[in-house]
Design a protein around this motif. Structure first.
Motif, PDB file in Angstrom:
ATOM      1  N   ARG A 153       0.850  -1.259  -0.040  1.00 45.64           N
ATOM      2  CA  ARG A 153       0.017  -0.045   0.094  1.00 45.64           C
ATOM      3  C   ARG A 153       1.042   1.165   0.002  1.00 45.64           C
ATOM      4  O   ARG A 153       0.324   2.274  -0.627  1.00 45.64           O
ATOM      5  CB  ARG A 153      -0.931   0.055   1.337  1.00 45.64           C
ATOM      6  CG  ARG A 153      -2.223  -0.933   1.208  1.00 45.64           C
ATOM      7  CD  ARG A 153      -2.932  -1.011   2.426  1.00 45.64           C
ATOM      8  NE  ARG A 153      -3.315   0.008   2.815  1.00 45.64           N
ATOM      9  CZ  ARG A 153      -4.925   0.535   2.648  1.00 45.64           C
ATOM     10  NH1 ARG A 153      -5.537  -0.563   2.161  1.00 45.64           N
ATOM     11  NH2 ARG A 153      -5.297   1.526   2.937  1.00 45.64           N
ATOM     12  N   GLU A 154       2.082   1.223   0.539  1.00 46.53           N
ATOM     13  CA  GLU A 154       2.979   2.355   0.811  1.00 46.53           C
ATOM     14  C   GLU A 154       3.535   2.674  -0.758  1.00 46.53           C
ATOM     15  O   GLU A 154       3.556   3.747  -1.109  1.00 46.53           O
ATOM     16  CB  GLU A 154       3.986   1.853   1.788  1.00 46.53           C
ATOM     17  CG  GLU A 154       5.088   3.129   1.683  1.00 46.53           C
ATOM     18  CD  GLU A 154       6.376   2.786   2.294  1.00 46.53           C
ATOM     19  OE1 GLU A 154       6.278   2.192   3.279  1.00 46.53           O
ATOM     20  OE2 GLU A 154       7.529   3.585   1.760  1.00 46.53           O
ATOM     21  N   LEU A 190       0.504   4.178  -2.780  1.00 43.09           N
ATOM     22  CA  LEU A 190       0.562   5.648  -2.528  1.00 43.09           C
ATOM     23  C   LEU A 190       1.541   6.422  -2.761  1.00 43.09           C
ATOM     24  O   LEU A 190       1.415   7.303  -3.634  1.00 43.09           O
ATOM     25  CB  LEU A 190       0.449   5.710  -0.834  1.00 43.09           C
ATOM     26  CG  LEU A 190       0.663   7.311  -0.419  1.00 43.09           C
ATOM     27  CD1 LEU A 190      -0.780   7.906  -0.487  1.00 43.09           C
ATOM     28  CD2 LEU A 190       1.176   7.520   0.807  1.00 43.09           C
ATOM     29  N   ARG A 191       2.877   5.803  -2.975  1.00 42.37           N
ATOM     30  CA  ARG A 191       3.935   6.496  -3.439  1.00 42.37           C
ATOM     31  C   ARG A 191       3.873   6.798  -4.847  1.00 42.37           C
ATOM     32  O   ARG A 191       4.191   8.048  -5.357  1.00 42.37           O
ATOM     33  CB  ARG A 191       5.208   5.955  -3.192  1.00 42.37           C
ATOM     34  CG  ARG A 191       5.542   6.081  -1.562  1.00 42.37           C
ATOM     35  CD  ARG A 191       7.095   5.599  -1.295  1.00 42.37           C
ATOM     36  NE  ARG A 191       7.265   5.632   0.062  1.00 42.37           N
ATOM     37  CZ  ARG A 191       7.677   6.667   0.811  1.00 42.37           C
ATOM     38  NH1 ARG A 191       7.788   7.835  -0.005  1.00 42.37           N
ATOM     39  NH2 ARG A 191       7.854   6.506   2.016  1.00 42.37           N
ATOM     40  N   LYS A 192       3.286   5.742  -5.601  1.00 47.03           N
ATOM     41  CA  LYS A 192       2.967   5.915  -6.874  1.00 47.03           C
ATOM     42  C   LYS A 192       2.108   7.180  -7.377  1.00 47.03           C
ATOM     43  O   LYS A 192       1.941   8.019  -8.279  1.00 47.03           O
ATOM     44  CB  LYS A 192       2.814   4.584  -7.576  1.00 47.03           C
ATOM     45  CG  LYS A 192       3.976   3.733  -7.743  1.00 47.03           C
ATOM     46  CD  LYS A 192       3.925   2.765  -8.663  1.00 47.03           C
ATOM     47  CE  LYS A 192       5.050   2.170  -9.133  1.00 47.03           C
ATOM     48  NZ  LYS A 192       5.030   1.360 -10.270  1.00 47.03           N
ATOM     49  N   PRO A 226      -0.201   0.944  -9.092  1.00 47.81           N
ATOM     50  CA  PRO A 226      -0.703   1.643  -8.241  1.00 47.81           C
ATOM     51  C   PRO A 226      -1.963   1.343  -7.750  1.00 47.81           C
ATOM     52  O   PRO A 226      -2.603   1.425  -6.407  1.00 47.81           O
ATOM     53  CB  PRO A 226      -0.409   3.004  -8.789  1.00 47.81           C
ATOM     54  CG  PRO A 226      -0.318   3.066 -10.168  1.00 47.81           C
ATOM     55  CD  PRO A 226       0.219   1.730 -10.372  1.00 47.81           C
ATOM     56  N   ILE A 227      -2.746   1.023  -8.680  1.00 49.13           N
ATOM     57  CA  ILE A 227      -4.492   0.717  -8.372  1.00 49.13           C
ATOM     58  C   ILE A 227      -4.410  -0.438  -7.599  1.00 49.13           C
ATOM     59  O   ILE A 227      -5.275  -0.375  -6.443  1.00 49.13           O
ATOM     60  CB  ILE A 227      -5.101   0.561  -9.595  1.00 49.13           C
ATOM     61  CG1 ILE A 227      -5.274   1.852 -10.461  1.00 49.13           C
ATOM     62  CG2 ILE A 227      -6.512   0.500  -9.325  1.00 49.13           C
ATOM     63  CD1 ILE A 227      -5.552   1.529 -11.788  1.00 49.13           C
ATOM     64  N   LEU A 260      -2.838  -0.045  -4.055  1.00 50.50           N
ATOM     65  CA  LEU A 260      -3.572   0.844  -3.245  1.00 50.50           C
ATOM     66  C   LEU A 260      -4.824   0.017  -2.619  1.00 50.50           C
ATOM     67  O   LEU A 260      -5.155   0.409  -1.499  1.00 50.50           O
ATOM     68  CB  LEU A 260      -4.264   1.892  -3.810  1.00 50.50           C
ATOM     69  CG  LEU A 260      -3.264   3.354  -3.868  1.00 50.50           C
ATOM     70  CD1 LEU A 260      -3.576   4.219  -4.824  1.00 50.50           C
ATOM     71  CD2 LEU A 260      -2.865   3.790  -2.349  1.00 50.50           C
ATOM     72  N   ARG A 261      -5.307  -1.051  -3.311  1.00 52.23           N
ATOM     73  CA  ARG A 261      -6.348  -1.870  -2.765  1.00 52.23           C
ATOM     74  C   ARG A 261      -5.989  -2.964  -1.921  1.00 52.23           C
ATOM     75  O   ARG A 261      -6.855  -3.461  -1.458  1.00 52.23           O
ATOM     76  CB  ARG A 261      -6.966  -2.317  -4.037  1.00 52.23           C
ATOM     77  CG  ARG A 261      -8.571  -2.184  -3.919  1.00 52.23           C
ATOM     78  CD  ARG A 261      -9.383  -2.604  -5.289  1.00 52.23           C
ATOM     79  NE  ARG A 261      -9.577  -1.539  -6.120  1.00 52.23           N
ATOM     80  CZ  ARG A 261      -9.296  -1.865  -7.494  1.00 52.23           C
ATOM     81  NH1 ARG A 261      -9.020  -3.230  -8.007  1.00 52.23           N
ATOM     82  NH2 ARG A 261      -9.528  -0.869  -8.117  1.00 52.23           N
TER      83      ARG A 261
END
Lengths: 413, 282
Positions: free
Chosen positions: A319-320, A323-325, A406-407, A410-411
């Motif tokens: 997740r980090e 988020l960074r992306k 990234p999607i 993040l999920r």
């Protein structure tokens, strides 16, 4: 600019989980420590051996009967045809570029003093023995021309024999010891040369050559043809450069005298210190390579440990990464951040390992006769190797992190 | 939250509703910040073609406060990902703040997200064991902003969301509402063209949720920030001025909210902070 920030990010992350970072480093530390300790000790041992041999006397060449085989399984003696005084006289008379020559005759003997005994080789020597072997008396004197001329029953004892026969603090000089039941007066005690791979050099005693051949061993010192037998013929070459030529000329002279056909190997051996150093050096070299291979394996295992932790870390921090992306990190920035973590782990582990390795080498030297030799190349190798391990094993997890979508990241739960 | 309200109360007495009306929401004359035409996203699972989005047109102007609403599976998340430049449409044209996004590669998309978009997520997505100010600084790191300026701007952003006294607190030491405010500061700090908030109150109790909505409304009214919510929650939609309804990958409604709920009437952001946000070096 950004690189510096990414390094800072990586370090902060590692600092947030110190026990894990420490344990991950440990694998590399152990590997590097092993490399440093082994190589320093190996180099120290080689120096020590070289020193041991050169203490025997400069540019010394020795001739012994039998053929000493080189390489694995070396040291086996072939059929023995003894060397004789005639051989010695021929070498002494006919070899150019030689400063001095000597000869000795050694046999095992029983030493007795009071109710104590000692069994060591007694060596009949010439007066120049002390100069040619670079070995002097610590107490009293060594054998001289008068002793040889008079076939005197005098002996210079090695330290081990003194320890065996006399009480601590007792003065051995002018005491009468019995060698094979023949009384000899002690005229000197030799300097201690200590133990080496050649064995205990102090387990020795020296008497005049004439006494040994004519009085102590009589029949034993005669060959079938009635010639006096010798154990070792010594020749001191004028300098290091001519040593190989002197050795070759001695070899061909003796082959001719002993009528050895051209297609047969010599039944004697001509040895120089350099050759002995190289022979033992090769043995320790093989040992160093072998131990180095073990160290390399532990570095490999340490590297796999880093990769494992980095893969776990990538999963944990999915997740980090997402988020960074999302907030604008390029793939290359994520790659750099994770690779920095891996390289930092391995490099710091390597530096800790260098410290441990030097400490271990120092510790070993406290209990052994040699000093470890730390070469700058060894340190550079260790640093380079840990850097390479970090890069090699860090690149896969770091790439995996940088390639995350990234999607999905993040999920990720 | 008490601290924020007091801060806001205090300053609002001085400046009043200074910016109210100057940047009216949904001004059709303002430049469109989002222009998306015929957006389609088609997934292929074996032989089955799934049309997550099927020809969507969206135009959002600068300063609008909009909600994209739909049930789960309606395609609203896919639309948010495309509007947020996290994903590329299969077909269609998308212009964000004047930039044709569909032609960009991954690195260029990362740069666009960094400069023009501020994300706020349902689960905050803060870095744990990291202070509030360090969290807010993260996007500026990737923008290549120098450390001292970064620190100033992050501090200003945290003050703007009422967390000026929580700069050094770690994310895991803050309440849910405070964490979401850190996330909003992180979205604000780059002065993006739009803020995309994905169910921003989904993990909060109703009081904290109302406070977060208040913050969004104030940001929108006082600074003219364009804010887009993606939600299935009609109450959130009620806090906006426009609701775009989506179902089965198609837009089924686009309505102005006439009975908007104001979560925090008579509250304004402190002027000094507005100025910091406005004038902080780019």
């Amino acid at each position: 600019m950004l690189l510096r920030e990414l390094i800072k990010l990586a370090l902060n992350t590692l600092a947030a989980n110190k026990p894990r970072a420490f344990l991950t480093m440990l694998g590399i530390s152990i590997g590097v420590a092993a490399v440093i300790a082994l190589m320093s000790i190996g180099a120290g041992v080689q120096d020590y051996i070289a020193q041991q041999f050169s203490s025997a006397g400069a540019n010394l060449i020795g001739v012994v009967p039998g053929r000493i085989q080189r390489g694995p399984g070396g040291g086996a003696f072939g059929a023995q045809a003894p060397l004789t005084m005639a051989d010695y006289r021929a070498v002494a008379a006919n070899t150019p570029n030689v400063i001095d020559t000597s000869v000795d005759f050694a046999r095992p003997a029983v030493f007795a003093y009071g109710n104590k005994t000692s069994e060591v080789n007694v060596t009949g020597v010439m007066a120049n023995f002390s100069a040619i072997r670079n070995w002097n008396a610590r107490l009293g004197r060594v054998i001289d021309e008068t002793d040889i001329g008079g076939r005197s029953r005098v002996v210079a004892l090695g330290q081990t024999v003194v320890n065996d026969l006399f009480e601590p603090g007792e003065d051995p000089l002018d005491k009468i010891v019995r060698i094979n039941n023949v009384p000899f007066r002690v005229i000197g005690v030799m300097e201690s040369k200590g133990s080496s791979i050649l064995g205990d050099q102090d387990a020795a005693a020296f008497i005049p050559l004439s006494t040994a051949q004519e009085r102590l061993f009589g029949q034993q010192s005669q060959s079938l043809t009635g010639e006096r037998i010798v154990s070792t013929i010594y020749a001191q070459a004028a300098n290091k450069d001519v040593t190989p030529a002197v050795m070759a000329s001695i070899e061909s002279l003796l082959r001719e005298r002993r009528r050895i056909p051209a297609d047969e190997p010599s039944d004697f051996s001509v040895l120089s210190q350099d050759e002995l150093i190289n022979t033992f050096g090769a043995v320790t070299g093989v040992l160093t390579v072998f131990l180095g291979a073990i160290a390399a394996i532990s570095l490999l295992v340490g590297g796999i440990g880093i990769m494992n932790i980095m893969l776990v870390s990538v999963t944990e921090r999915t997740r980090e990464i997402g988020l960074r992306k999302a907030i604008g990190a390029r793939s290359s920035a994520i790659l750099t951040q994770f690779l920095t973590e891996a390289v930092f782990l391995s490099l710091t582990g390597g530096l800790i390992g260098i410290g441990i390795g030097l400490g271990a080498a120092f510790l070993v030297s406290q209990f052994a006769d040699f000093r470890p030799v730390v070469q700058a190349g060894t340190i550079a190798l260790a640093v380079g190797f840990s850097l390479a391990v970090g890069l090699f094993f860090g690149i896969y997890p770091a790439r995996r992190a940088s390639q995350l979508n990234p999607i999905d990241a993040l999920r990720f739960e | 939250m008490v601290a924020l309200n007091q801060e806001i109360d205090h300053v609002s007495n001085v400046i009043g509703p200074r910016l109210n009306g100057q940047l009216p929401a949904g001004d059709a004359n303002a430049a469109p910040v989002i222009e998306a035409h015929g957006i389609a996203k088609i997934y292929r699972i074996g032989d089955i073609e799934v049309r997550a989005l099927d020809g969507v047109d969206v135009t959002i102007h600068r300063g609008e406060l909009t909600a994209i609403m739909g049930p789960s599976g309606s395609g609203k998340s896919t639309l948010m990902n495309i509007l947020g430049c996290l994903d590329q449409p299969t077909r269609g044209a998308y212009k964000l703040d004047g930039v044709d996004v569909e032609k960009l590669n991954d690195d260029q998309l990362a740069a666009i997200r960094n400069k023009k978009i501020g994300f706020v997520f349902q689960s905050f997505n803060l870095l744990r064991r990291t202070s509030a100010i360090d969290n807010v600084e993260q996007p500026l790191i990737y923008a290549g902003v120098k450390p001292r300026e970064r620190r100033e701007r992050a501090k200003a952003a945290l003050e703007a969301v009422g967390l000026g006294n929580r700069l050094k607190h770690h994310a895991n030491e803050l309440s849910g509402g405070q964490q979401q405010r850190v996330a909003i500061a992180r979205a604000l700090v780059t002065k993006p063209a739009i803020i995309l908030a994905d169910e921003p109150t989904g993990n909060l109790d109703s009081k904290s949720g109302a406070e977060i909505m208040c913050l969004f409304q104030r940001l929108n009214e006082d600074t003219g920030m364009t804010v887009i919510f993606v939600t299935h929650d009609p109450r959130i939609a009620q806090h906006t001025r426009r609701v775009i309804r989506i179902a089965d990958g198609k837009i089924i409604g686009d309505d102005a909210i006439t009975d908007q709920i104001i979560a925090c009437p008579d509250k304004a952001l402190p002027e000094s902070i507005l100025e910091k946000l406005e004038h902080a070096p780019a």
